[in-house]
Motif scaffolding. Structure first.
Motif, mmCIF file in Angstrom:
data_model
loop_
_atom_site.group_PDB
_atom_site.id
_atom_site.type_symbol
_atom_site.label_atom_id
_atom_site.label_comp_id
_atom_site.label_asym_id
_atom_site.label_seq_id
_atom_site.Cartn_x
_atom_site.Cartn_y
_atom_site.Cartn_z
ATOM 1 N N ASP A 33 0.839 -1.206 0.000
ATOM 2 C CA ASP A 33 0.000 0.000 0.000
ATOM 3 C C ASP A 33 0.874 1.256 0.000
ATOM 4 O O ASP A 33 0.603 2.212 -0.742
ATOM 5 N N ALA A 34 1.918 1.264 0.820
ATOM 6 C CA ALA A 34 2.793 2.434 0.880
ATOM 7 C C ALA A 34 3.509 2.652 -0.451
ATOM 8 O O ALA A 34 3.665 3.788 -0.907
ATOM 9 N N ILE A 35 3.946 1.556 -1.065
ATOM 10 C CA ILE A 35 4.656 1.663 -2.345
ATOM 11 C C ILE A 35 3.743 2.234 -3.424
ATOM 12 O O ILE A 35 4.109 3.170 -4.151
ATOM 13 N N TYR A 36 2.522 1.670 -3.532
ATOM 14 C CA TYR A 36 1.615 2.119 -4.601
ATOM 15 C C TYR A 36 1.037 3.504 -4.322
ATOM 16 O O TYR A 36 0.700 4.231 -5.260
ATOM 17 N N ASP A 37 0.934 3.896 -3.050
ATOM 18 C CA ASP A 37 0.511 5.265 -2.755
ATOM 19 C C ASP A 37 1.515 6.275 -3.279
ATOM 20 O O ASP A 37 1.156 7.346 -3.778
ATOM 21 N N GLU A 38 2.796 5.910 -3.178
ATOM 22 C CA GLU A 38 3.863 6.815 -3.609
ATOM 23 C C GLU A 38 4.181 6.662 -5.087
ATOM 24 O O GLU A 38 4.757 7.557 -5.708
ATOM 25 N N TRP A 39 3.837 5.515 -5.658
ATOM 26 C CA TRP A 39 4.187 5.209 -7.058
ATOM 27 C C TRP A 39 2.928 4.694 -7.738
ATOM 28 O O TRP A 39 2.775 3.500 -7.985
ATOM 29 N N SER A 40 2.009 5.595 -8.013
ATOM 30 C CA SER A 40 0.673 5.204 -8.469
ATOM 31 C C SER A 40 0.669 4.521 -9.830
ATOM 32 O O SER A 40 -0.215 3.711 -10.117
ATOM 33 N N ASP A 41 1.633 4.843 -10.689
ATOM 34 C CA ASP A 41 1.644 4.235 -12.021
ATOM 35 C C ASP A 41 2.540 2.997 -12.097
ATOM 36 O O ASP A 41 2.856 2.525 -13.188
ATOM 37 N N LEU A 42 2.916 2.453 -10.953
ATOM 38 C CA LEU A 42 3.711 1.218 -10.950
ATOM 39 C C LEU A 42 2.833 0.057 -11.403
ATOM 40 O O LEU A 42 1.781 -0.190 -10.805
ATOM 41 N N PRO A 43 3.226 -0.672 -12.446
ATOM 42 C CA PRO A 43 2.405 -1.793 -12.924
ATOM 43 C C PRO A 43 2.245 -2.874 -11.856
ATOM 44 O O PRO A 43 3.113 -3.058 -10.992
ATOM 45 N N LEU A 44 1.151 -3.618 -11.935
ATOM 46 C CA LEU A 44 0.871 -4.655 -10.942
ATOM 47 C C LEU A 44 1.876 -5.799 -11.006
ATOM 48 O O LEU A 44 2.112 -6.480 -10.006
ATOM 49 N N ASP A 45 2.465 -6.026 -12.179
ATOM 50 C CA ASP A 45 3.424 -7.129 -12.301
ATOM 51 C C ASP A 45 4.857 -6.689 -11.983
ATOM 52 O O ASP A 45 5.810 -7.428 -12.223
ATOM 53 N N ALA A 46 5.008 -5.467 -11.421
ATOM 54 C CA ALA A 46 6.352 -4.917 -11.170
ATOM 55 C C ALA A 46 6.892 -5.284 -9.797
ATOM 56 O O ALA A 46 7.981 -4.867 -9.439
ATOM 57 N N VAL A 47 6.133 -6.051 -9.018
ATOM 58 C CA VAL A 47 6.562 -6.467 -7.688
ATOM 59 C C VAL A 47 6.715 -7.991 -7.675
ATOM 60 O O VAL A 47 5.830 -8.714 -8.145
ATOM 61 N N ALA A 48 7.846 -8.466 -7.158
ATOM 62 C CA ALA A 48 8.094 -9.916 -7.048
ATOM 63 C C ALA A 48 8.786 -10.179 -5.719
ATOM 64 O O ALA A 48 9.175 -9.244 -5.001
ATOM 65 N N HIS A 49 8.963 -11.462 -5.372
ATOM 66 C CA HIS A 49 9.648 -11.788 -4.120
ATOM 67 C C HIS A 49 10.636 -12.920 -4.341
ATOM 68 O O HIS A 49 10.555 -13.671 -5.328
ATOM 69 N N VAL A 50 11.585 -13.034 -3.407
ATOM 70 C CA VAL A 50 12.570 -14.116 -3.441
ATOM 71 C C VAL A 50 12.574 -14.854 -2.100
ATOM 72 O O VAL A 50 13.615 -15.261 -1.608
ATOM 73 N N PHE A 51 11.396 -15.022 -1.498
ATOM 74 C CA PHE A 51 11.296 -15.724 -0.226
ATOM 75 C C PHE A 51 11.672 -17.190 -0.411
ATOM 76 O O PHE A 51 11.538 -17.753 -1.509
ATOM 77 N N GLY A 52 12.095 -17.808 0.682
ATOM 78 C CA GLY A 52 12.495 -19.211 0.623
ATOM 79 C C GLY A 52 11.380 -20.173 0.304
ATOM 80 O O GLY A 52 11.625 -21.346 -0.012
ATOM 81 N N THR A 53 10.115 -19.716 0.366
ATOM 82 C CA THR A 53 8.993 -20.597 0.044
ATOM 83 C C THR A 53 8.953 -20.995 -1.425
ATOM 84 O O THR A 53 8.393 -22.037 -1.793
ATOM 85 N N HIS A 54 9.529 -20.150 -2.299
ATOM 86 C CA HIS A 54 9.581 -20.410 -3.744
ATOM 87 C C HIS A 54 8.196 -20.537 -4.361
ATOM 88 O O HIS A 54 8.030 -21.164 -5.409
ATOM 89 N N THR A 55 7.180 -19.974 -3.715
ATOM 90 C CA THR A 55 5.820 -20.052 -4.251
ATOM 91 C C THR A 55 5.274 -18.651 -4.440
ATOM 92 O O THR A 55 5.652 -17.709 -3.739
ATOM 93 N N ASP A 56 4.336 -18.517 -5.392
ATOM 94 C CA ASP A 56 3.691 -17.229 -5.612
ATOM 95 C C ASP A 56 2.811 -16.883 -4.410
ATOM 96 O O ASP A 56 2.241 -17.770 -3.748
ATOM 97 N N LEU A 57 2.703 -15.581 -4.133
ATOM 98 C CA LEU A 57 1.893 -15.119 -3.006
ATOM 99 C C LEU A 57 0.675 -14.348 -3.514
ATOM 100 O O LEU A 57 0.702 -13.771 -4.615
ATOM 101 N N MET A 58 -0.356 -14.324 -2.692
ATOM 102 C CA MET A 58 -1.508 -13.463 -2.950
ATOM 103 C C MET A 58 -1.646 -12.527 -1.763
ATOM 104 O O MET A 58 -1.933 -12.954 -0.637
#
Length: 861
Positions: A319-344
Motif C-alpha cells: 500500500d505504501a509503495i503504490y501510494d507513492e508510485w501510483s503508475d507502478l504496474p501490478l506485475d512490477a513487484v516480485a519476491h525471493v522468499f524461501g517458500t519459492h511459491t507465488d503469493l496473494m
C-alpha cells in the motif's frame, strides 16, 4: 574470452594457473593431493576469472604462457541448484570457447566417467542420502554392513563411481572447484559431510586430486582443509580489494538513512525509498539519452522484510509503495522468499522470482526479500534498499549490501558520485548501531561471510565512503568558466602496471582508434611501423640473428655411454636438424614475446601478397630467430610504446567527444603503461557529502562549511570533513589575494582525481593524490593553479611520496604556479616548494622527510 579482463583479474588468473600447474605435477609425479584458494571481494568477478582459468586449462593461453591440459576435467560444486545455474550462465557469457562444454549434472546422469575438456556442475542437494545419484553407494565405514540399495534404472553407477573412474583413468586430471567455498565448510552436518566426502574421498571414491576453493572469505575453507588427510596447501591467490574498487566494478558510496529519533518510521522511509528509486530511474534515463544508449539502466528497489511476515505486513508494504508510485504496474513487484511459491497479498499476486533472474527481469521494479538473499546472488541494477530487519541484524545488512555493490554498467560513471552510490534506508536501526555498520563497510566488509576479516586496508577505506543523509553538490555557479577550462587541462599521470606488454597495448589502441575513426588505418599503420622496425633490427643484430637461426634449425644434445662392469660414463655432444614441429614450437615461442598479431603480420610482410617472395616455412624461421634475440624484442617494445604515447597525445582532445563506454577502453589502454604517462582529468558534475560528522559513540555534530568549492549546495557552500592541518591550509589559501576556487582532490581512483606516481619501499608504483587544488588569478588576470598537499612527515610513505611529487614537478611544474607539500614540525606548519630545482634535488638525496621540513629548504607556511 568475450570479456577483457581487468588488470587485477589477469594477474589473479595467471597466479591460479601457476597453482594448477603445481597441483597437477604434484598429483601425476608424486601422487600428492593439494588445495588452494582464490579470495576476492564480492563483485570482483570471481566467476569471470574462473572462466578464463578453465579456458586456458582446456585450450592453452599465449597471454598466460600456459599449455593446455588435454586430460583436464572440471567438477564445479555449489551449495544449491540456483547457484549452479547462475555460475554456468556467467561462465558461458564470459567464454565463447566453453559454450558447449558446460553441463549440469542431473539425476539421470549415466556416463561411466567425466569427459575431458568438460565442466560439470554439481550441487549438494543431489548428493543427500537417498538421492538418485548416490543410491547404492558404498558406506564410508568399511565395518558398516552395506545394505542392498539398487541403483535406479538407466544409472549403472553412483556419482562416486564416476569420480573414481575419472581419477583412475590414464592421463586424466580432475579439478574440483568449490564455489563459495566458505559455505560448504560452515553449514549443517549433512552438507559438511557431503563436501568433506567429495574432497577427502568416501563412498568408494578416492580423494579429489586438486581442490580449488573460490570465495570472498576463504578462512573457514583454509582451516577446514588443514584437517584434510595428506593434502598439500599451496599459497592462496588473494585479490587486493583496493584494486577491485579502483576498477569501477563496485559502487563508491553507500548512503545510509537512519531515523534521528525514537518512533515508527517504516512507511515514512519506505516512501522515501520509493522516491529515491524513481529519481534514480529518471537520472539513468537522462544519462542513457546523453550517451545515446539504447537501453537505460532500470533501477530496482529491494525491500527486506522481517522473518515470517503476515499478509497484513506485506499489504502495508504494498500500500505504501503504490501510494507513492501510483503508475507502478501490478506485475512490477516480485519476491525471493524461501517458500519459492507465488503469493496473494489482498487482491494482488506477488510472484516468486529466482534470485539469478532478477537482474534480467527488468519489468520487476520492487523486490521483496527476507534475510540475506541467497549466496552468490547479485543485481547490479539494485539501487535502493529499505530494510525492516531489527537493529541486531547488522550482519544481514552487510550481506545484502554486498549483493548490491556492483555498478550497473560494470564501470564508474565519470564525474557523478550519485550514480556511483547505493542507498540503504534502515528504519529500525538507531544512529549508534549504524556506526558499526559504517565502520565495517568502510573496511571492505561487504562479503557474504559473517566471520572476522581483519581490519581491512587503507586503500579500501579511502576509496569507499559511507554517507549519512548527504547533501547533493553540483557545479558552483560562482566559479568562473576559466577555472573549469583550466581544470580539464591540469596534468595527471597513469600509475604503471607490472608485466605490461607494449606490443599488445599498441594492438589494442590501434583497434580502438580504427573503430572510433580517430586514426585512419591505425591497425595497418601499427603493423607497418613494427614490421619496418623488425626489418631494421634484423640488419642491426645480424650476427645474433644468425646464431639464433642456428639454434632454431638444430637441436643440441649429449649422448652418455657406459659399459657394464665399469664405473663412469663417456659423453659425446651431437646436433640434429630440427623438424617442422620443433620449428613451429620456436615460432610460437617468438609469437608469445612479439604477440601473435605481430608475428603473423611479419610473416605476411616477408612472404608478400603472392607468396612468391619467400617460402612460408622460411618466414616462420626468421620470426623464430628474431624472437630469440632479447635486444630485438625490447627495442620493438620500445617502438610500440613510443607510437602508443604519440597516438594517445594526438587524440587526447578528440577522445573527449566519445561516449563514456568507449572512453573506458582508452582508460584501460592508458593504464597499461610502463612509466607514468600524462592523462586528462574529467570535471566533476554531481557530488555528495555528509553535513554532519559522526563519532564512534554515535553522537553527531555539524561539519563546517566553506564557499568557492567547484561543487557546492544550492547556497554555494560545501561541507568539509578535514583534520586540523588541512583546515588551516584551506583557510590560509582562501584568504590569498585573487583566490577564485578550490577543489578537494578525491582520495580514490576516479577520473576526477589528480594522481601522482611514486615508488614505494619495494619499488612498486603507487598513487598519491594531493589533497587540494587551488585556482587563483594573477595581476594580469590569468587564472593559475596551485597544488598543495598537507602530509605528515612521520608517516612511512612521506619520503617516497615527496620524491614522486618532485618527479611530477620536474616534468609538469611549468603548468602550475606552486606545487607544495606542507607538514607540521615543532608545532609550526612548514612548506616545501617542489617547483624549485634545489628543493627537488634535496628531496631525491634525502634519507629523512622530517629533516627536510626542519632545514633551510622549508619556509614557514
Amino acid at each position: 574470452m568475450r570479456y577483457t579482463l581487468k588488470d587485477y583479474q589477469a594477474d589473479a588468473v595467471g597466479e591460479v594457473l601457476n597453482r594448477l600447474t603445481q597441483a597437477r605435477d604434484l598429483f601425476h609425479r608424486y601422487g600428492s593431493l593439494s588445495q588452494f584458494s582464490l579470495a576476492a571481494t564480492t563483485g570482483a568477478g570471481k566467476t569471470v576469472m574462473a572462466a578464463a582459468v578453465i579456458e586456458a586449462l582446456f585450450f592453452g593461453s599465449d597471454e598466460f604462457d600456459f599449455e593446455a591440459d588435454p586430460g583436464a576435467t572440471v567438477l564445479w560444486f555449489s551449495d544449491d541448484p540456483s547457484l549452479n545455474e547462475q555460475s554456468r550462465a556467467r561462465i558461458q557469457a564470459a567464454s565463447s570457447e566453453l559454450d558447449s562444454r558446460l553441463r549440469v549434472i542431473e539425476n539421470t546422469f549415466s556416463q561411466a566417467t567425466f569427459a575431458p575438456g568438460m565442466v560439470y556442475f554439481l550441487n549438494a542437494q543431489k548428493l543427500r542420502e537417498g538421492g538418485r545419484l548416490v543410491r547404492g553407494a558404498e558406506p564410508d565405514n568399511p565395518n558398516e554392513p552395506r545394505l542392498f540399495k539398487p541403483t535406479p534404472d538407466m544409472v549403472q553407477q553412483t556419482i562416486y563411481d564416476v569420480i573414481r573412474n575419472t581419477v583412475e583413468a590414464e592421463g586424466r586430471t580432475l579439478y574440483f572447484v568449490l564455489d563459495e567455498a566458505h559455505r560448504g565448510m560452515k553449514a549443517g552436518k549433512d552438507r559438511e559431510t557431503i563436501v568433506q566426502r567429495l574432497i577427502n574421498g568416501g563412498s568408494g571414491a578416492p580423494p579429489m586430486p586438486v581442490v580449488f576453493g573460490i570465495s570472498a572469505t576463504v578462512d573457514r575453507f583454509t582451516q577446514a582443509m588443514k584437517k584434510a588427510t595428506n593434502r598439500t596447501g599451496l599459497p592462496p591467490v588473494e585479490v587486493d580489494s583496493a584494486l577491485v574498487q579502483a576498477s569501477g566494478l563496485l559502487k563508491d558510496d553507500i548512503v545510509l538513512t537512519i531515523p534521528r529519533e525514537e518512533g515508527t518510521f517504516d512507511t515514512t522511509l519506505l516512501r522515501q525509498a520509493v522516491q529515491k528509486v524513481r529519481e534514480s530511474t529518471a537520472v539513468w534515463a537522462d544519462y542513457a539519452a546523453e550517451q545515446q544508449e539504447a537501453e537505460p539502466v532500470v533501477p530496482l528497489l529491494v525491500v527486506q522484510v522481517a522473518d515470517k511476515p503476515t499478509e497484513a505486513d506485506l499489504a502495508r508494504v504494498l500500500d505504501a509503495i503504490y501510494d507513492e508510485w501510483s503508475d507502478l504496474p501490478l506485475d512490477a513487484v516480485a519476491h525471493v522468499f524461501g517458500t519459492h511459491t507465488d503469493l496473494m497479498v489482498g487482491q494482488q499476486s506477488v510472484p516468486y522470482l529466482a534470485p539469478q533472474r532478477v537482474q534480467d527481469a527488468k519489468h520487476v521494479r520492487v523486490l521483496l526479500a527476507m534475510e540475506a538473499i541467497s549466496t552468490g546472488w547479485d543485481c547490479p541494477r539494485a539501487e535502493v534498499l529499505v530494510s525492516f530487519r531489527p537493529r541486531s541484524d547488522s550482519t544481514y545488512i552487510h550481506q545484502l549490501l554486498g549483493r548490491m555493490m556492483r555498478t550497473p554498467l560494470a564501470r564508474r560513471i565519470p564525474g557523478n558520485e550519485v550514480l556511483n552510490s547505493v542507498d540503504c534506508l534502515l528504519p529500525h536501526f538507531d544512529r549508534k548501531t549504524s556506526t558499526d555498520i559504517a565502520q565495517m563497510l568502510m573496511k571492505g566488509k561487504t562479503a557474504v561471510d559473517d566471520s572476522d576479516q581483519g581490519e581491512g586496508d587503507e586503500e579500501v577505506q579511502k576509496s569507499r565512503r559511507v554517507l549519512f543523509d548527504p547533501v547533493r553538490l553540483e557545479p558552483n555557479p560562482d566559479v568562473p568558466k576559466d577555472v573549469w577550462d583550466l581544470f580539464e587541462a591540469i596534468p595527471s599521470v597513469t600509475i604503471p602496471k607490472k608485466n605490461v606488454k607494449p606490443i599488445k597495448r599498441l594492438d589494442a589502441l590501434a583497434v580502438a582508434l580504427s573503430k572510433d575513426g580517430l586514426v585512419e588505418g591505425a591497425v595497418a599503420k601499427a603493423q607497418k611501423a613494427l614490421c619496418d622496425a623488425l626489418d631494421g633490427r634484423a640488419v642491426q643484430y645480424k650476427e645474433k640473428v644468425a646464431k639464433a637461426r642456428q639454434d632454431v634449425l638444430t637441436m643440441s644434445a649429449e649422448e652418455a655411454r657406459g659399459r657394464v662392469g665399469k664405473e663412469g660414463f663417456t659423453y659425446k655432444a651431437f646436433e640434429v636438424a630440427a623438424d617442422t614441429r620443433a620449428i613451429e614450437d620456436a615460432y610460437q615461442y617468438a609469437a608469445r614475446l612479439l604477440s601473435k598479431g605481430l608475428a603473423g603480420a611479419y610473416v605476411n610482410h616477408l612472404v608478400g601478397p603472392e607468396e612468391e617472395d619467400l617460402d612460408l616455412l622460411e618466414a616462420n624461421i626468421i620470426v623464430a630467430s628474431l624472437g630469440r634475440v632479447p635486444e630485438i624484442v625490447s627495442e620493438i617494445e620500445a617502438v610500440a610504446d613510443h607510437l602508443v604515447r604519440q597516438w594517445l597525445t594526438q587524440t587526447r582532445v578528440a577522445r573527449k567527444g566519445l561516449t563514456d563506454e568507449r572512453q573506458v577502453e582508452y582508460d584501460r589502454i592508458e593504464g597499461m603503461s610502463t612509466q607514468p604517462e600524462r592523462i586528462s582529468l574529467t570535471a566533476p558534475k554531481v557530488g555528495q557529502a555528509d553535513r554532519k560528522a559522526r563519532e564512534k559513540d554515535g553522537t553527531e555534530h555539524d561539519l563546517p562549511q566553506r564557499a568557492h568549492h567547484l561543487l557546492a549546495d544550492p547556497e554555494g557552500n560545501t561541507p568539509v570533513d578535514l583534520n586540523d592541518w588541512e583546515r588551516k591550509v584551506l583557510d590560509a589559501e582562501a584568504q590569498q589575494p585573487g583566490c577564485k576556487a578550490w577543489y578537494r582532490n578525491p582520495a580514490r581512483a576516479t577520473k576526477e582525481s589528480l594522481a601522482i606516481a611514486y615508488k614505494d619501499g619495494t619499488g612498486d608504483w603507487k598513487a598519491m593524490r594531493p589533497d587540494f587544488i587551488f585556482f587563483g588569478s594573477q595581476h594580469d588576470g590569468k587564472i593559475v593553479v596551485d597544488l598543495v598537499d598537507p602530509h605528515g612527515h612521520h608517516l612511512s610513505d612521506a619520503l617516497p611520496k615527496l620524491r614522486g611529487l618532485a618527479d611530477f614537478a620536474e616534468q609538469y611544474g611549468s603548468e602550475f604556479r606552486r606545487i607544495e607539500s606542507v607538514a607540521e614540525t615543532g608545532g609550526v606548519l612548514k612548506v616545501l616548494d617542489l617547483t624549485k630545482h634545489h628543493v627537488r634535488q634535496a628531496v631525491r638525496d634525502a634519507t629523512d622527510a622530517k629533516a627536510l621540513y626542519e632545514s633551510a629548504l622549508a619556509r614557514r607556511y
